[in-house]
Design a protein around this motif. Structure first.
Motif, short mmCIF file in Angstrom:
data_model
loop_
_atom_site.label_atom_id
_atom_site.label_comp_id
_atom_site.label_asym_id
_atom_site.label_seq_id
_atom_site.Cartn_x
_atom_site.Cartn_y
_atom_site.Cartn_z
N PRO A 199 0.80 -1.22 0.00
CA PRO A 199 0.00 0.00 0.00
C PRO A 199 0.84 1.28 0.00
CG PRO A 199 -0.78 -1.55 1.66
CD PRO A 199 0.53 -2.06 1.18
N LYS A 200 0.23 2.33 -0.47
CA LYS A 200 0.84 3.65 -0.47
C LYS A 200 0.98 4.16 0.95
CE LYS A 200 -0.07 8.29 -2.33
NZ LYS A 200 -1.01 9.09 -3.13
N ALA A 201 2.09 4.86 1.19
CA ALA A 201 2.40 5.51 2.47
C ALA A 201 2.78 4.49 3.53
CB ALA A 201 1.26 6.39 2.96
N GLY A 202 3.61 4.93 4.46
CA GLY A 202 4.04 4.07 5.55
C GLY A 202 5.35 3.38 5.25
N LEU A 203 5.77 2.57 6.21
CA LEU A 203 7.06 1.89 6.13
C LEU A 203 6.85 0.38 6.12
CD1 LEU A 203 10.20 2.97 8.18
CD2 LEU A 203 9.80 0.60 7.55
N GLU A 237 7.96 10.07 -3.89
CA GLU A 237 6.95 9.50 -3.00
C GLU A 237 7.37 8.12 -2.51
OE1 GLU A 237 2.31 7.98 -3.24
OE2 GLU A 237 3.02 9.48 -4.65
N TYR A 238 8.11 7.39 -3.36
CA TYR A 238 8.53 6.02 -3.03
C TYR A 238 10.04 5.99 -2.80
CZ TYR A 238 3.87 4.71 -4.55
OH TYR A 238 2.51 4.61 -4.67
N ILE A 294 7.95 3.99 2.13
CA ILE A 294 9.32 3.52 2.30
C ILE A 294 9.34 2.00 2.37
CG2 ILE A 294 11.35 3.56 3.82
CD1 ILE A 294 10.48 6.34 4.75
N LEU A 295 10.16 1.40 1.51
CA LEU A 295 10.35 -0.05 1.51
C LEU A 295 11.82 -0.29 1.82
CD1 LEU A 295 9.27 -2.92 0.97
CD2 LEU A 295 9.88 -2.58 -1.44
#
Length: 250
Positions: free
Chosen positions: A25-29, A155-156, A189-190
Motif C-alpha cells: 500500500p501507499k504511504a508508511g514503512l 513518493e517512493y 518507504i520499503l
C-alpha cells in the motif's frame, strides 16, 4: 501502491526468485525480512529497476517499471543500494545535491538548495556538510547517502539495508528518521532489514521472504508470530510483548 504480479528472476537453475505476487500500500514503512539468500535485496532492486525482470510486471503508482522512461520514474521512486561507489572527494552537501538531479539537471536553484539543507539538517549532518566522504565514519557516510535519497523527494523510497555500518544508537536514530519521513512527509518507504526487532518496532507492515518466495505479509502483529518466524528462519523464535510492541527472542 507498489504492485508486483508474477515476477520471476533466475540466476541459475538452482537459484530462482518468485513468482512474486504482492501489493504494497501507499504511504508508511514496509520492511522486507528473511534469512540470507531469501531474495530480499533482489526483490528491492527489481522494484527499483536496478535489476531486470525475467517474467512478470511491477508497477509503482501505476507506472510500469520496465517500460517507463528513466526520467519519469526518477521523479516518483529513488533507491539506495548496499554498495555505493561515489567519488570520495565529494562533500556531504555535494552528495546530497545529486538527489536533486532529476529536478534540476545539475543546475541547482535556491529551492533545490533549501531542500538539500532541509534533509542535511533532518539527518543531523549540518556540522558535517562541508566534510569529504572519505573523512567520515561508515555510519556518517550512510546517513549522507540517505540524505541524498530523501533530497530526490520521491513518493517512493527503496532502501537496501539502511542500517549498514551503524551502531545501535545510530540505528535507532536512523529508523526514527525514516519513521518520521513516512509520517510527516507521506513517503512510501520499503526497506530491507536484517534485524527483526527493528522491523517490528518501526514498520507498518512486514514482508517475510524465504527461498525466493513471499512467506508472509501483513501487519507487524500478524507477521511477528513465533510459528511463522521459526519456520522462516529455521530456528526457534519466541515472541514476548515489550513496551513498544512484540519482540523476537532467539
Amino acid at each position: 501502491m507498489i504492485q508486483i504480479d508474477n515476477v520471476k528472476k533466475s540466476y541459475a537453475a538452482e537459484v530462482e526468485i518468485g513468482p512474486l505476487n504482492i501489493s504494497i500500500p501507499k504511504a508508511g514503512l514496509t520492511s522486507l525480512i528473511g534469512p540470507n539468500g531469501a531474495g530480499k535485496s533482489t526483490t528491492l532492486l527489481m522494484i527499483g529497476r536496478l535489476l531486470n525482470l525475467d517474467e512478470g510486471q511491477i508497477k509503482i503508482a501505476n507506472m510500469d517499471v520496465s517500460k517507463s522512461k528513466s526520467k519519469d520514474l526518477a521523479k516518483i521512486v529513488t533507491v539506495l543500494r548496499q554498495e555505493n561507489h561515489f567519488v570520495t572527494r565529494l562533500t556531504v552537501r555535494q552528495l546530497a545535491g545529486f538527489g536533486r538531479f532529476p529536478h534540476s539537471k545539475g543546475r541547482l536553484t535556491d529551492e533545490d538548495e533549501a531542500i538539500i539543507s532541509k534533509y542535511i539538517d533532518f539527518l543531523d549532518l549540518t556540522d558535517l556538510e562541508n566534510r569529504y566522504l572519505d573523512e567520515l565514519s561508515g555510519g556518517q557516510r550512510q546517513r549522507a547517502y540517505v540524505a541524498m535519497v530523501l533530497c530526490q523527494e520521491t513518493e517512493y523510497v527503496l532502501l537496501d539495508e539502511p542500517l549498514n555500518n551503524l551502531d545501535v544508537a545510530r540505528s535507532v536514530r536512523m529508523m526514527e528518521h525514516l519513521r518520521y519521513a513516512a509520517n510527516e512527509f507521506g513517503r512510501t518507504i520499503l526497506t530491507v532489514m536484517h534485524d527483526i526487532n527493528f522491523a517490528a518496532k518501526y514498520s507498518d507492515r512486514i514482508c517475510a521472504m524465504k527461498h525466493g518466495q513471499i512467506a508472509a505479509f501483513g501487519t507487524v502483529d500478524e507477521v511477528m508470530d513465533p510459528k511463522i518466524l521459526t519456520d522462516i528462519f529455521e530456528t526457534k523464535i519466541e515472541i514476548i510483548e515489550g513496551p513498544y510492541g512484540p519482540i523476537a527472542i532467539y
